[in-house]
Design an enzyme around this catalytic site. Structure first.
Site, mmCIF file in Angstrom:
data_model
loop_
_atom_site.group_PDB
_atom_site.id
_atom_site.type_symbol
_atom_site.label_atom_id
_atom_site.label_comp_id
_atom_site.label_asym_id
_atom_site.label_seq_id
_atom_site.Cartn_x
_atom_site.Cartn_y
_atom_site.Cartn_z
ATOM 1 N N GLY A 251 0.767 -1.237 0.000
ATOM 2 C CA GLY A 251 0.000 0.000 0.000
ATOM 3 C C GLY A 251 0.797 1.285 0.000
ATOM 4 N N GLY A 287 3.611 -3.438 -3.750
ATOM 5 C CA GLY A 287 3.512 -3.599 -5.195
ATOM 6 C C GLY A 287 3.934 -2.298 -5.864
ATOM 7 N NE ARG A 288 -0.205 2.516 -5.935
ATOM 8 C CZ ARG A 288 -1.244 2.453 -6.764
ATOM 9 N NH1 ARG A 288 -1.181 3.057 -7.929
ATOM 10 N NH2 ARG A 288 -2.344 1.825 -6.418
ATOM 11 N NE ARG A 324 -2.769 3.604 -11.342
ATOM 12 C CZ ARG A 324 -2.615 4.857 -10.955
ATOM 13 N NH1 ARG A 324 -2.084 5.741 -11.775
ATOM 14 N NH2 ARG A 324 -2.976 5.241 -9.759
ATOM 15 C CE1 TYR A 328 -8.753 2.227 -9.403
ATOM 16 C CE2 TYR A 328 -6.708 2.352 -10.643
ATOM 17 C CZ TYR A 328 -7.634 1.616 -9.929
ATOM 18 O OH TYR A 328 -7.429 0.280 -9.757
ATOM 19 C CB CYS A 354 -15.183 3.885 -30.152
ATOM 20 S SG CYS A 354 -14.360 3.607 -31.710
HETATM 21 C C1 LIG Z 1 -2.917 -5.014 -4.103
HETATM 22 C C2 LIG Z 1 -2.389 -5.653 -2.884
HETATM 23 C C3 LIG Z 1 -1.093 -5.380 -2.447
HETATM 24 C C4 LIG Z 1 -0.195 -4.383 -3.130
HETATM 25 O O1 LIG Z 1 -0.686 -3.100 -3.006
HETATM 26 P P1 LIG Z 1 0.221 -1.838 -3.462
HETATM 27 O O2 LIG Z 1 -0.641 -0.684 -3.193
HETATM 28 O O3 LIG Z 1 0.509 -2.031 -4.906
HETATM 29 O O4 LIG Z 1 1.453 -1.870 -2.637
HETATM 30 C C5 LIG Z 1 -0.630 -6.048 -1.344
HETATM 31 N N1 LIG Z 1 -1.405 -6.952 -0.675
HETATM 32 C C6 LIG Z 1 -2.667 -7.224 -1.061
HETATM 33 C C7 LIG Z 1 -3.459 -8.200 -0.286
HETATM 34 C C8 LIG Z 1 -3.200 -6.587 -2.161
HETATM 35 O O5 LIG Z 1 -4.466 -6.836 -2.530
#
Ligand SMILES: *Cc1c(COP(=O)(O)O)cnc(C)c1O
Length: 426
Positions: A251, A287-288, A324, A328, A354
């Site tokens: 996150g 992730g991000r 994105r 969003y 389109c």
């Molecule tokens: C999407 C997700 C992540 C990664 O989230 P980021 O915001 O990309 O860091 C980690 N754990 C779970 C369970 C997720 O669904």
């Protein structure tokens, strides 16, 4: 990188630089990448991937911890192989992602499996591979997993994903830790569910997990969640349910425009303080923050279309390549790869699809001409993985730059592949 290269402080992609009147990623001109691989193409910097992962490793040095890259952010095998070699674990949400991790050289015993809808087939696949932990999100999932593990004669390691009910103050679509969304189990129900898990013969209780949302810019909600989780761990220990690991999810946000996310070490400091002196292994699922600013989408302007109220730059990338902005209303920096002298004009950067929602950026001042290349920055996370074939558009190529070399890590799709498994009626 060349010391004489220049880069405005505004660019969030750390290895992007300007030299000889053009944009380079590491030591390779983006124009050269476009000439070799055509456009649209996702381009990632290996050095940026490594330094993002290194920041997590450094911040956790001396603490028993595992960083499990959240594969859904970008699941290209080339990217996964970079992280596997750095010793990463992986957070997966499907059997498909597990197959990718193993194909990229990742270790099953460093894989955690999240998600509310794991099928029995996916459970079987993950048990056979020998993953580290299932992050279980409901009472019913405990029962399914116990049954599948029993059939295989295996013990399934589990953590319960709890919902600490803190507000991450992020986009509603990417907040996951509040009451009333589909993820995790209610905090108050967790002790009962642990007791239930302890009574099921084919489960082994390993830990607890939480993940409160995405693009978090403030460490405080996460620290609040961590305290709640720690207290739960202590309550469980008091009745003999001892957890070995605590998974605090992913996150951490990144800068797309002018956001000021904390550095990894500053984000982690309050969390590490909550678990100071404890023996549980800590696990994270970023992730991000590992891939977002390591990548950009390279696209070419097909048409400049002046309008009465707006000018459009129509490019060869679209919402099917990068969803994105449409999904969003997300903001991505757009930079001309070879800017021209002369006055910048305001454009909406749009694709050929389109749909009025098919835009990549709005109201950007650029000095560009037809045929010019644009780099759409911070596109490494939730870019390619959310792409589709809408409008029968082949998905983009992907390239990882390492110094002055470009490694193609995904070939552009051919149109014939898109309907190769379809059939006309007899
Ligand atoms: C999407 C997700 C992540 C990664 O989230 P980021 O915001 O990309 O860091 C980690 N754990 C779970 C369970 C997720 O669904």
């Amino acid at each position: 990188m060349n010391a004489s290269s220049s880069r405005p402080a505004a660019w969030p992609v750390p290895t992007l630089n300007a030299r000889d009147g053009g944009l380079w990623l590491e030591d390779l001109p983006l124009a050269e990448i476009a000439a070799r691989f055509d456009t649209p193409t996702y381009v990632y910097s290996k050095a940026a991937l490594e330094s993002a992962f290194g920041a997590w490793q450094q911040a956790l040095a001396g603490r028993r911890a595992l960083v499990c890259y959240a594969v859904k952010a970008n699941s290209n095998l080339g990217i996964l192989s970079v992280f596997a070699r750095l010793g990463a674990g992986f957070d997966i949400v499907s059997g498909g992602e597990l197959a990718r991790v193993l194909a990229a050289g990742g270790r099953a015993d460093k894989v955690v499996f999240s998600g509310v809808g794991k099928t029995r087939a996916e459970m079987r696949q993950a048990l056979e591979a020998g993953i580290r932990c299932f992050n279980v999100e409901s009472a019913a999932e405990l029962e399914h997993l116990n049954a599948v593990a029993g059939e295989l004669g295996k013990l399934a390691p589990i953590a319960l994903r709890v919902n600490p009910d803190v507000d991450p103050k992020t986009h509603p679509y990417i907040s996951t830790g509040l009451k009333g969304n589909k993820f995790g189990v209610a905090f108050a129900d967790a002790p009962d569910l642990y007791r239930r898990a302890a009574a099921l013969p084919n489960l082994r209780i390993s830990g607890v997990a939480c993940h409160i949302g995405s693009q978090l810019l403030d460490p405080a909600p996460m620290a609040e969640a961590a305290e709640k989780v720690r207290d739960l761990v202590d309550r469980l220990a008091a009745e003999g349910i001892v957890l070995e690991h605590i998974d605090l999810g992913g996150g951490l946000g990144i800068r797309y425009r002018d956001e000021t996310p904390p550095a990894v070490a500053d984000y982690l400091a309050p969390l590490l303080a909550v678990f100071e002196g404890r023996k549980e292994e800590l696990c994270f699922e970023p992730g991000r923050s590992l891939v977002g600013n390591a990548g950009l989408l390279l696209t070419r302007i097909e048409y400049l279309k002046p309008g009465e109220t707006k000018n459009f730059a129509i490019v060869d990338a679209a919402m099917n390549d990068l969803a994105r902005p449409a999904l969003y209303d997300a903001w991505h920096e757009v930079v001309a790869v070879s800017p021209h002298a002369g006055e910048a004009v305001e454009y909406d950067i749009v694709g050929p699809i389109c749909e009025s929602g098919d835009f990549l950026a709005r109201a950007r001042k650029l000095a560009v001409r037809e045929g010019d290349l644009l780099a759409i920055l911070s596109a490494g996370a939730y870019g390619m993985t959310m792409s589709s074939n809408y409008n029968t558009r082949p998905r983009a190529a992907e390239v990882i730059v390492d110094g002055d070399r470009a490694h193609p890590v995904r070939q552009r799709e051919a149109v014939a592949e898109l309907f190769a498994t379809e059939r006309i009626l007899p």
